[in-house]
Design a protein around this motif. Structure first.
Motif, short mmCIF file in Angstrom:
data_model
loop_
_atom_site.label_atom_id
_atom_site.label_comp_id
_atom_site.label_asym_id
_atom_site.label_seq_id
_atom_site.Cartn_x
_atom_site.Cartn_y
_atom_site.Cartn_z
N LEU A 3 -10.78 93.82 17.52
CA LEU A 3 -11.77 94.90 17.62
C LEU A 3 -13.09 94.50 16.97
O LEU A 3 -14.17 94.84 17.48
N THR A 4 -13.01 93.77 15.87
CA THR A 4 -14.22 93.28 15.22
C THR A 4 -15.00 92.36 16.15
O THR A 4 -16.22 92.49 16.29
N SER A 30 -9.11 105.44 16.21
CA SER A 30 -8.15 104.68 15.42
C SER A 30 -6.79 105.39 15.40
O SER A 30 -5.75 104.75 15.49
N PHE A 70 -4.99 103.64 18.55
CA PHE A 70 -4.39 102.50 17.86
C PHE A 70 -3.30 102.89 16.86
O PHE A 70 -2.65 102.02 16.29
N MET A 127 -15.23 101.38 10.93
CA MET A 127 -13.84 101.02 11.21
C MET A 127 -13.15 100.45 9.97
O MET A 127 -12.01 100.81 9.67
N LEU A 153 -5.13 93.09 15.70
CA LEU A 153 -5.90 94.08 16.44
C LEU A 153 -7.24 94.35 15.76
O LEU A 153 -8.27 94.45 16.42
#
Length: 178
Positions: free
Chosen positions: A18-19, A157, A161, A46, A14
């Protein structure tokens, strides 16, 4: 493979996705005119947020690879920003146990101080190497915007997530207390 290991690898995947999403949107030519504002560095926010909250989700090799990819894609000097972010991430990870018991405000201040230090080091090294580090005002705006966006990155986050701080007494996948 047990569920703890699957969760860790899932969160690492993940993180990479996301990166790639952040880099994709960063590279989109939404406005071809030069901007007076620098956007926040969501990737660094992040990385730091995940490193403080769940260090096992962002191992050093993953952070190194992601930051080197970002250096290449964003046409920065390869490795300079990456090494500073990796060193800062490892420093933040080493403080994770102490950060676990602090307030969010102190975590935010730690993030801000770390980001300011690595930005100053980045600009200093760029000047020593006689490379144009860019406008000072744009760097300042980017740092301030990144510091301002950090609570939102932590919130996303956490709530979307599930990247939360490990509580005292939580167990890792080997049954050791964190």
């Amino acid at each position: 493979m047990d569920s703890g290991a699957l969760q860790i690898w899932g969160m690492r995947l993940l993180f990479v996705l996301l990166t790639l999403l952040i880099l994709f949107f960063h590279l989109l030519p939404l406005n071809p005119a030069p901007s007076q504002w620098a956007s926040p560095d969501l990737l660094v926010a992040m990385v730091f947020a995940w490193a403080v909250r769940r260090p096992e989700y962002v191992p050093i090799l993953l952070v190194t690879g992601v930051m080197l990819l970002a250096d290449m894609m964003l046409q920065r000097p390869p490795g300079l920003w990456s090494v500073l972010v990796v060193c800062a991430t490892e420093w933040l990870k080493s403080r994770e146990r102490r950060q676990r018991e602090t307030t969010f405000f102190l975590e935010w201040l730690t993030f801000a101080g770390t980001l300011i230090v690595i930005t100053i080091l980045y600009r200093a090294v760029m000047m020593v190497l006689i490379l144009a580090p860019g406008a000072l005002m744009l760097s300042f705006v980017q740092v301030m915007m990144t510091i301002a966006i950090y609570p939102a990155v932590v919130g996303v986050s956490y709530f979307i997530f599930g990247v939360r701080r490990s509580a005292p007494g939580d167990m890792d996948r080997l049954g050791r207390t964190l």
